[in-house]
Design an enzyme around this catalytic site. Structure first.
Site, PDB file in Angstrom:
ATOM      1  N   SER A  64       0.826  -1.220   0.000  1.00  0.00           N
ATOM      2  CA  SER A  64       0.000   0.000   0.000  1.00  0.00           C
ATOM      3  C   SER A  64       0.849   1.253   0.000  1.00  0.00           C
ATOM      4  CB  SER A  64      -0.884   0.052   1.250  1.00  0.00           C
ATOM      5  OG  SER A  64      -1.860  -0.925   1.189  1.00  0.00           O
ATOM      6  N   HIS A 121      -3.286   0.004  -4.995  1.00  0.00           N
ATOM      7  CA  HIS A 121      -2.363  -1.066  -5.400  1.00  0.00           C
ATOM      8  C   HIS A 121      -2.353  -1.140  -6.927  1.00  0.00           C
ATOM      9  CE1 HIS A 121      -1.400  -3.522  -1.677  1.00  0.00           C
ATOM     10  NE2 HIS A 121      -2.145  -2.538  -1.227  1.00  0.00           N
ATOM     11  N   HIS A 164      -4.224  -9.956  -0.848  1.00  0.00           N
ATOM     12  CA  HIS A 164      -4.258 -10.158   0.606  1.00  0.00           C
ATOM     13  C   HIS A 164      -5.146 -11.352   0.973  1.00  0.00           C
ATOM     14  CE1 HIS A 164      -3.272  -5.904   0.038  1.00  0.00           C
ATOM     15  NE2 HIS A 164      -2.664  -5.943   1.202  1.00  0.00           N
ATOM     16  N   TYR A 188      -7.303 -11.401   3.241  1.00  0.00           N
ATOM     17  CA  TYR A 188      -8.673 -10.960   3.533  1.00  0.00           C
ATOM     18  C   TYR A 188      -9.547 -10.840   2.279  1.00  0.00           C
ATOM     19  CZ  TYR A 188      -6.934  -6.270   2.293  1.00  0.00           C
ATOM     20  OH  TYR A 188      -6.375  -5.213   1.643  1.00  0.00           O
ATOM     21  N   GLU A 189      -8.918 -10.927   1.094  1.00  0.00           N
ATOM     22  CA  GLU A 189      -9.726 -10.881  -0.124  1.00  0.00           C
ATOM     23  C   GLU A 189     -10.549 -12.166  -0.270  1.00  0.00           C
ATOM     24  OE1 GLU A 189      -7.585  -9.105  -3.612  1.00  0.00           O
ATOM     25  OE2 GLU A 189      -6.024  -8.730  -2.127  1.00  0.00           O
ATOM     26  N   ALA A 246       2.346  -0.747   4.354  1.00  0.00           N
ATOM     27  CA  ALA A 246       1.949   0.364   5.214  1.00  0.00           C
ATOM     28  C   ALA A 246       1.410  -0.267   6.492  1.00  0.00           C
ATOM     29  CB  ALA A 246       0.867   1.194   4.546  1.00  0.00           C
ATOM     30  N   MET A 259      -1.835  -5.909   7.611  1.00  0.00           N
ATOM     31  CA  MET A 259      -2.637  -7.029   7.108  1.00  0.00           C
ATOM     32  C   MET A 259      -1.923  -7.814   6.011  1.00  0.00           C
ATOM     33  SD  MET A 259      -6.216  -4.960   6.804  1.00  0.00           S
ATOM     34  CE  MET A 259      -6.678  -3.730   8.045  1.00  0.00           C
ATOM     35  N   SER A 260      -0.602  -7.801   6.029  1.00  0.00           N
ATOM     36  CA  SER A 260       0.127  -8.451   4.918  1.00  0.00           C
ATOM     37  C   SER A 260       1.493  -8.946   5.392  1.00  0.00           C
ATOM     38  CB  SER A 260       0.332  -7.429   3.790  1.00  0.00           C
ATOM     39  OG  SER A 260       1.225  -6.409   4.187  1.00  0.00           O
ATOM     40  N   ASN A 280      -0.186   5.516   9.913  1.00  0.00           N
ATOM     41  CA  ASN A 280      -1.119   6.042  10.917  1.00  0.00           C
ATOM     42  C   ASN A 280      -0.712   5.486  12.271  1.00  0.00           C
ATOM     43  OD1 ASN A 280      -2.217   3.457   9.490  1.00  0.00           O
ATOM     44  ND2 ASN A 280      -3.144   3.423  11.523  1.00  0.00           N
ATOM     45  N   HIS A 332      -8.759   3.881   5.218  1.00  0.00           N
ATOM     46  CA  HIS A 332      -7.825   3.506   4.148  1.00  0.00           C
ATOM     47  C   HIS A 332      -7.317   4.754   3.414  1.00  0.00           C
ATOM     48  CE1 HIS A 332      -5.846   1.038   1.195  1.00  0.00           C
ATOM     49  NE2 HIS A 332      -6.572   1.528   0.206  1.00  0.00           N
TER      50      HIS A 332
HETATM   51  N1  HPA Z   1      -3.884  -1.682  11.109  1.00  0.00           N
HETATM   52  C1  HPA Z   1      -3.820  -2.687  10.217  1.00  0.00           C
HETATM   53  N2  HPA Z   1      -3.343  -2.540   8.988  1.00  0.00           N
HETATM   54  C2  HPA Z   1      -2.885  -1.329   8.652  1.00  0.00           C
HETATM   55  C3  HPA Z   1      -2.922  -0.232   9.521  1.00  0.00           C
HETATM   56  C4  HPA Z   1      -3.441  -0.417  10.828  1.00  0.00           C
HETATM   57  O1  HPA Z   1      -3.516   0.498  11.664  1.00  0.00           O
HETATM   58  N3  HPA Z   1      -2.403   0.826   8.857  1.00  0.00           N
HETATM   59  C5  HPA Z   1      -2.063   0.379   7.623  1.00  0.00           C
HETATM   60  N4  HPA Z   1      -2.363  -0.924   7.475  1.00  0.00           N
END
Ligand code: HPA
Length: 272
Positions: free
Chosen positions: A30, A61, A83, A85-86, A113, A211-212, A235, A247
């Protein structure tokens, strides 16, 4: 795991991909999609043309495989990832690593990210991944064993190669980019975490959460590849700054950090 899935994808990739062993494979996550200039690629292939792979369903992406010659090295880059989660299984998640393995690639850089948990982290910082926590307890190696994917019970004591982590720090130092070491916690997503979960992950030793990356890292390590990982803190994790997560915020952080990401990767490749 459907093994024929990988044969079909490899059969589609042109011979040139397998003719010269890439010096480095990169997975651009990301916000990282522009870290290597698309117009400098020797070859670009859209994910949607690779049988069974399919376009990334995530905004931000790119969804292209690109070959580069950079600082005299061949770099094979997957710009955008699939991912777990897809919900379409592990195959598309690890396909990029399996293709790199078939190309003879021995080193991989995984980027992502992530949400910052460590109180010393600020959005825009980089974290060199030194270890991880797989909060799922599940991964792509579950299923029938396959000799070329390494031993049945692969060692995960040192997934992230120390030397490559040091090269990432050396690159960041030279460029004046803030980079800390950290432990990446893998949460399946797609929902962000709750503040209580983040407190629990902090207690488990996690510095960042995302998440990756972990499925690819485990798969690559089992196959004998040297693995490096770097997170952009997009973040602060849930409950740390008090606001809600989105996102859009993650994508915006990637845009803001674009030049630093490109410089970091360029300098890292130069040092290999
Ligand atoms: N949590 C999970 N996945 C993420 C986050 C987060 O805060 N930021 C970017 N991907």
């Amino acid at each position: 795991m459907d093994f024929s899935y990988f044969d079909r994808a490899a059969g589609y990739l042109p011979d040139v991909c397998f003719e010269r062993r890439p010096d480095l494979g990169i997975m651009l996550g990301s916000g990282w999609g522009d870290a290597l200039k698309a117009d400098a690629a020797i070859l670009s292939i859209s994910y949607s043309d690779i049988p069974g792979f399919g376009a990334s369903t995530v905004a931000g992406h790119a969804g292209e495989f690109r070959l580069f010659q950079l600082h005299g090295k061949i770099v094979a880059a997957w710009c955008g990832r699939r991912h777990y989660y897809e919900g379409v299984g592990w195959e598309p998640v690890v396909l990029p690593v399996e293709m790199l393995r078939r190309m003879g690639c021995e080193k991989i850089l995984l980027t992502n990210a992530a949400g910052g948990i460590d109180p010393g982290l600020r959005p825009g910082d980089f974290v060199v991944i030194r270890d991880h926590v797989n909060l799922l307890g599940l991964g792509p190696l579950i299923g029938p064993a396959r000799e070329e994917w390494g031993p049945r019970f692969p060692d995960m004591t040192a997934i992230y190669t120390k030397h490559l982590a040091e090269l990432l720090h050396a690159a960041a130092n030279r460029l004046g980019i803030r980079a800390k070491d950290g432990v990446y916690a893998f949460n399946a997503g797609p929902c962000y975490e709750t503040p209580a979960e983040i407190r629990a992950y902090a207690a488990l030793g996690a510095s960042v959460v995302g998440m990756s990356t972990v499925p690819e890292a485990v798969f690559a390590k089992a196959c004998g590849m040297k693995v490096a990982g770097v997170s952009l803190v997009s973040n602060l994790a849930a409950g740390i700054a008090g606001g809600s997560l989105s996102h859009e915020e993650v994508v915006a952080a990637g845009t803001e950090a674009k030049l630093r990401m490109a410089a970091l990767i360029g300098d890292f490749v130069d040092r290999l």
